[in-house]
Write a protein that holds these residues in place. Structure first.
Motif, mmCIF file in Angstrom:
data_model
loop_
_atom_site.group_PDB
_atom_site.id
_atom_site.type_symbol
_atom_site.label_atom_id
_atom_site.label_comp_id
_atom_site.label_asym_id
_atom_site.label_seq_id
_atom_site.Cartn_x
_atom_site.Cartn_y
_atom_site.Cartn_z
ATOM 1 N N VAL A 136 0.846 -1.202 0.000
ATOM 2 C CA VAL A 136 0.000 0.000 0.000
ATOM 3 C C VAL A 136 0.882 1.252 0.000
ATOM 4 C CG1 VAL A 136 -1.830 1.249 1.223
ATOM 5 C CG2 VAL A 136 -1.810 -1.240 1.231
ATOM 6 N N ASN A 137 1.950 1.214 0.805
ATOM 7 C CA ASN A 137 2.842 2.364 0.895
ATOM 8 C C ASN A 137 3.480 2.677 -0.460
ATOM 9 O OD1 ASN A 137 4.201 4.367 2.391
ATOM 10 N ND2 ASN A 137 6.054 3.131 2.260
ATOM 11 N N GLU A 138 3.926 1.641 -1.145
ATOM 12 C CA GLU A 138 4.516 1.846 -2.482
ATOM 13 C C GLU A 138 3.476 2.397 -3.445
ATOM 14 O OE1 GLU A 138 6.610 -1.427 -4.220
ATOM 15 O OE2 GLU A 138 8.439 -0.886 -3.172
ATOM 16 N N ALA A 139 2.236 1.916 -3.303
ATOM 17 C CA ALA A 139 1.163 2.398 -4.185
ATOM 18 C C ALA A 139 0.909 3.880 -3.937
ATOM 19 C CB ALA A 139 -0.110 1.586 -3.943
ATOM 20 N N ILE A 140 0.879 4.258 -2.654
ATOM 21 C CA ILE A 140 0.620 5.673 -2.318
ATOM 22 C C ILE A 140 1.733 6.556 -2.892
ATOM 23 C CG2 ILE A 140 0.530 7.336 -0.402
ATOM 24 C CD1 ILE A 140 -0.930 5.165 1.226
ATOM 25 N N VAL A 141 2.984 6.124 -2.660
ATOM 26 C CA VAL A 141 4.132 6.891 -3.160
ATOM 27 C C VAL A 141 4.038 7.053 -4.685
ATOM 28 C CG1 VAL A 141 6.637 6.735 -3.537
ATOM 29 C CG2 VAL A 141 5.693 6.278 -1.284
ATOM 30 N N THR A 142 3.507 6.044 -5.355
ATOM 31 C CA THR A 142 3.444 6.073 -6.818
ATOM 32 C C THR A 142 2.291 6.921 -7.348
ATOM 33 O OG1 THR A 142 4.274 3.818 -6.691
ATOM 34 C CG2 THR A 142 3.573 4.569 -8.848
ATOM 35 N N ILE A 182 6.469 15.790 -15.956
ATOM 36 C CA ILE A 182 7.334 15.517 -14.798
ATOM 37 C C ILE A 182 6.562 14.697 -13.754
ATOM 38 C CG2 ILE A 182 8.436 16.646 -12.809
ATOM 39 C CD1 ILE A 182 9.280 18.888 -14.687
ATOM 40 N N TYR A 183 5.255 14.975 -13.653
ATOM 41 C CA TYR A 183 4.433 14.284 -12.653
ATOM 42 C C TYR A 183 3.997 12.884 -13.118
ATOM 43 C CZ TYR A 183 4.103 18.672 -10.123
ATOM 44 O OH TYR A 183 4.403 19.794 -9.396
ATOM 45 N N TYR A 184 4.230 12.626 -14.392
ATOM 46 C CA TYR A 184 3.718 11.354 -14.932
ATOM 47 C C TYR A 184 4.821 10.478 -15.526
ATOM 48 C CZ TYR A 184 -0.630 13.562 -13.913
ATOM 49 O OH TYR A 184 -1.650 14.167 -13.221
ATOM 50 N N GLU A 185 6.042 10.680 -15.044
ATOM 51 C CA GLU A 185 7.143 9.826 -15.485
ATOM 52 C C GLU A 185 6.830 8.389 -15.066
ATOM 53 O OE1 GLU A 185 9.571 10.426 -17.324
ATOM 54 O OE2 GLU A 185 10.000 12.576 -17.250
ATOM 55 N N SER A 186 7.260 7.440 -15.893
ATOM 56 C CA SER A 186 6.905 6.062 -15.556
ATOM 57 C C SER A 186 7.995 5.391 -14.723
ATOM 58 C CB SER A 186 6.632 5.266 -16.830
ATOM 59 O OG SER A 186 7.623 5.547 -17.772
ATOM 60 N N GLY A 187 7.959 5.659 -13.442
ATOM 61 C CA GLY A 187 8.899 5.007 -12.528
ATOM 62 C C GLY A 187 8.296 3.729 -11.989
ATOM 63 N N VAL A 188 9.144 2.855 -11.448
ATOM 64 C CA VAL A 188 8.612 1.634 -10.829
ATOM 65 C C VAL A 188 7.896 2.012 -9.532
ATOM 66 C CG1 VAL A 188 10.403 0.152 -11.787
ATOM 67 C CG2 VAL A 188 10.740 1.160 -9.545
ATOM 68 N N SER A 189 7.101 1.103 -8.997
ATOM 69 C CA SER A 189 6.368 1.400 -7.759
ATOM 70 C C SER A 189 7.338 1.846 -6.665
ATOM 71 C CB SER A 189 5.623 0.158 -7.274
ATOM 72 O OG SER A 189 4.649 -0.189 -8.213
ATOM 73 N N GLY A 190 7.008 2.926 -6.021
ATOM 74 C CA GLY A 190 7.833 3.415 -4.911
ATOM 75 C C GLY A 190 8.978 4.312 -5.351
ATOM 76 N N THR B 341 20.127 4.238 -9.988
ATOM 77 C CA THR B 341 19.044 3.861 -9.076
ATOM 78 C C THR B 341 17.704 3.974 -9.802
ATOM 79 O OG1 THR B 341 17.841 4.486 -7.073
ATOM 80 C CG2 THR B 341 19.049 6.241 -8.146
ATOM 81 N N ASP B 342 16.694 3.250 -9.297
ATOM 82 C CA ASP B 342 15.353 3.362 -9.872
ATOM 83 C C ASP B 342 14.584 4.535 -9.271
ATOM 84 O OD1 ASP B 342 15.286 1.429 -11.791
ATOM 85 O OD2 ASP B 342 14.628 -0.172 -10.459
ATOM 86 N N PHE B 343 15.164 5.154 -8.218
ATOM 87 C CA PHE B 343 14.470 6.294 -7.614
ATOM 88 C C PHE B 343 14.383 7.437 -8.623
ATOM 89 C CE2 PHE B 343 15.619 4.919 -3.108
ATOM 90 C CZ PHE B 343 14.310 4.614 -2.786
ATOM 91 N N VAL B 344 13.209 8.060 -8.690
ATOM 92 C CA VAL B 344 13.037 9.231 -9.556
ATOM 93 C C VAL B 344 13.347 10.468 -8.709
ATOM 94 C CG1 VAL B 344 11.356 10.537 -10.917
ATOM 95 C CG2 VAL B 344 11.254 8.043 -10.890
ATOM 96 N N ASN B 345 14.115 11.366 -9.268
ATOM 97 C CA ASN B 345 14.472 12.585 -8.539
ATOM 98 C C ASN B 345 14.914 13.631 -9.542
ATOM 99 O OD1 ASN B 345 14.973 14.279 -6.379
ATOM 100 N ND2 ASN B 345 16.181 12.789 -5.255
ATOM 101 N N PHE B 346 15.255 14.835 -9.080
ATOM 102 C CA PHE B 346 15.874 15.815 -9.980
ATOM 103 C C PHE B 346 17.387 15.624 -9.854
ATOM 104 C CE2 PHE B 346 11.889 18.276 -8.908
ATOM 105 C CZ PHE B 346 11.303 18.062 -10.143
ATOM 106 N N TYR B 347 17.986 14.929 -10.805
ATOM 107 C CA TYR B 347 19.438 14.685 -10.752
ATOM 108 C C TYR B 347 20.127 15.784 -11.557
ATOM 109 C CZ TYR B 347 18.066 10.149 -8.961
ATOM 110 O OH TYR B 347 17.511 9.153 -8.211
#
Lengths: 222, 408
Positions: A136-142, A182-190, B341-347
């Protein structure tokens, strides 16, 4: 006077806001019906495994919905104002012009926040029913940046709608088209954990940006 | 207030441009930089280097595809067998395909395996089910203030199992919560060996489930030795459970059954910035470290002693023509993703050198020419000029999109 201004804003957006909340609610409900269906067909342990280790996002369906709702509210709220330049009437009221714009903006943002919060709470509640807090936490972060992106989209579209000159409307559209992704970049969960706070601050800052085009509008910039 | 709102718009526009303009630039002009593929040859007792289709030995002699395959016979065994030229013995050791297969291993670790959103719940498999096929259990575990098993069907804690495992862990001196939990959480492995775990005091444990009961083994190690990354492996030789990287960036293996920690003689490894690949065969281990524009390969014998080293570097993107042109246009770049890293940030990456300063000064002048006809008070434009001077093209575009036009 302020009550009347807020009432005017409410009249403009009420049906849209209710429809948007219902639509988001329907999407979230559908998402969890889908979760239940997947669990029934592939068993919960397999589904958890796919979510935890292959980073499948059971919530991906709602990704662009907050943005669409934000844009929709901005249009519902500000397009009536530029038809026959009605907003000029508000600027002739014996109130501070910036205060009027900020009130309108604040109302729009609060309406969106109310709509998003209701749906967000339903989402968290249902997620907690099916999944442990790690998932759930990863989902919220995403999903958080998707909702904040809805607020940022609202502010930028308001700015575009109120801008009096078409050439600049187009320029602002380019800026919005570059900035909103910027708000919709496709990052992995979390993956958005380190950036969510920064994205929120930026969205808050943009919320006062409407003052710029409102200023140009009332000064008769052509 | 209007002025502040304008600067906010200028700021987000600079941010958006500094992310997307460099990205468009690299998408249009960037060329791939090919890394080398280097392995130690048990025939030459030296390295064989491939870059794209070109292969040479360490002395620079060009090799044909067949020569390359013959120099690396253990890697190309099937092809050489098909050609009928696979040797019967190498270095006095008889070449039995089964034995070669048992000793073959490949391991890969990337910086994003160490830093990023990592799993925090895992399935604990039954290690001795008596079945050939492994089955995914119906519960996942977490190790927080105790070891908790969460039933996936009901999303509730299995109290009995949680208490049983937590009690055994506590008895073995485990300090909750866990810092690292490493295992192979898939049914597609030869057998289950559970998880290698470090606790909050950096003690090392091996945890698995045998016939529904907890098996917990504390691994003896010095208190100073702390690990920042553990990756379990499932190799056919069953020599060790995992590769481990210490806080001092040393590479260790944890041997199977006797729980011995063996340190590889590798120095200068940077796990947060380098990819690690380990090829093992019947004679050697190749410890390959690949950085942004360099490679470092150490060949070890089966006693884990270093026998040879190869290192090379090549021009980075910045040193090529497109990189040099970039350095004249863009003072910096912001990326949302990092290769580490897989973390998204302003690098934020500042462009090396000050070539961009020339362009920035030209843009300041251009902006001056743009606003000159408006007969403005230049004092009111000082911030705009400074922004262009510092952020160059990004600032120039931004201040002109949101013009500094205010009326009295």
């Amino acid at each position: 006077m302020w009550k009347s201004i807020i009432y005017k804003e409410w009249l403009k957006v009420r049906w849209y806001l209710i429809a948007a909340t219902l639509l988001l609610g329907i999407f979230v409900s559908y998402m969890f019906i889908n979760v239940q269906h997947t669990i029934a067909f592939m068993q919960a342990n397999n589904y958890w495994n796919v979510i935890v280790f292959r980073k499948e996002q059971y919530f991906h369906l709602i990704k662009y919905l907050p943005l669409l709702i934000g844009i929709g509210i901005a249009i519902a709220q500000y397009v009536p104002e530029i038809i026959q330049k009605r907003i000029k009437l508000s600027f002739h009221l014996p109130n501070n012009e910036n205060k009027i714009i900020l009130t309108m903006m604040g109302f729009g943002n609060l309406s969106l926040l109310a709509c998003f919060s209701i749906v967000f709470l339903i989402f968290v509640g249902l997620s907690n029913y099916f999944f442990p807090y790690e998932i759930v936490n990863e989902a919220i972060v995403t999903i958080l940046p998707w909702f904040i992106g809805g607020l940022a989209g609202y502010s930028l579209v308001s700015l575009i709608v109120l801008e009096p000159i078409w050439k600049y409307k187009m320029f602002y559209m380019v800026v919005a088209a570059l900035f909103i992704p910027i708000y919709y970049e496709s990052g992995v969960s979390g993956a958005f954990e380190p950036i969510n706070f920064k994205l929120t601050i930026i969205a808050l800052l943009i919320s006062v940006s409407l003052l710029f085009s409102a200023y140009r509008f009332r000064k008769g910039e052509m | 207030m209007e002025k502040i709102s304008r600067y906010i718009l200028v700021f987000i526009t600079i941010l958006a441009f500094s992310i997307f303009l460099p990205e468009f630039y690299w998408m249009s002009f960037g060329k791939p930089i090919k890394s080398e593929f280097v392995l130690y040859s048990c025939i030459d007792n030296d390295f064989i280097i491939s870059q794209g289709p070109k292969t040479t030995d360490n002395k620079g002699n060009k090799l044909t595809v067949q020569q390359k395959e013959q120099k690396l016979p253990l890697l190309n065994m099937r092809q050489l067998m098909l050609d009928g030229i696979f040797p019967d013995s190498i270095n006095g050791v008889e070449m039995d395909p089964h034995v070669i297969g048992v000793h073959k291993s490949f391991f890969r670790s990337q910086p994003k395996d160490i830093v990023g959103p990592l799993p925090r719940i895992f399935p604990l498999f039954e290690s001795e089910s008596g079945r050939v096929k492994l089955e995914l259990p119906n519960d996942f575990f977490r190790i927080s203030w105790r070891m908790e098993f969460i039933d996936t069907e009901t999303n509730s804690i299995n109290e009995e199992k949680s208490r049983m495992f937590s009690a055994v862990l506590q008895k073995r001196g485990f300090a909750f919560p866990a810092k690292l939990i490493a295992g192979i959480p898939t049914t597609r492995k030869s057998c289950d060996e559970g998880y290698v775990v470090t606790d909050s005091d950096d003690q090392l444990f091996h945890i698995k489930m045998i016939k529904g009961r907890p098996y917990v083994q504390k691994v003896k190690k010095s208190d100073d030795l702390k690990f920042k990354h553990i990756a379990c492996v499932d190799f056919r030789d069953k020599k060790y459970y995992s590769y481990m990287i210490s806080n001092e960036n040393e590479i260790y293996i944890l041997t199977q059954d006797d729980y011995e920690l063996i340190k590889f003689p590798i120095k200068g490894f940077n796990p947060e910035k380098e990819e690690l690949r380990i090829f093992g065969d019947i004679f050697n281990y190749n410890i390959i470290r690949i950085g942004k524009n360099y490679i470092n390969v150490d060949a070890l014998n089966k006693k884990y002693e270093k026998i040879a080293n190869y290192s090379n570097s090549w021009s980075s993107r910045d040193e090529k023509t497109e990189g040099k042109v970039f350095s004249y246009i863009f003072p910096a770049q912001i990326s949302m993703f990092s290769g580490y890293t897989d973390f998204v940030n302003f690098y934020f990456t500042r462009t090396k050198g000050f070539n961009w300063l020339i362009f920035n000064i030209l843009l300041v002048f251009a902006h001056f020419m743009i606003i000159k006809p408006r007969k403005v008070n230049y004092k009111n434009h000082l911030i705009d000029f400074s922004l262009i001077f510092i952020t160059g093209i990004f600032g120039f575009l931004s201040v002109n999109l949101f013009q500094n036009k205010f009326f009295k």
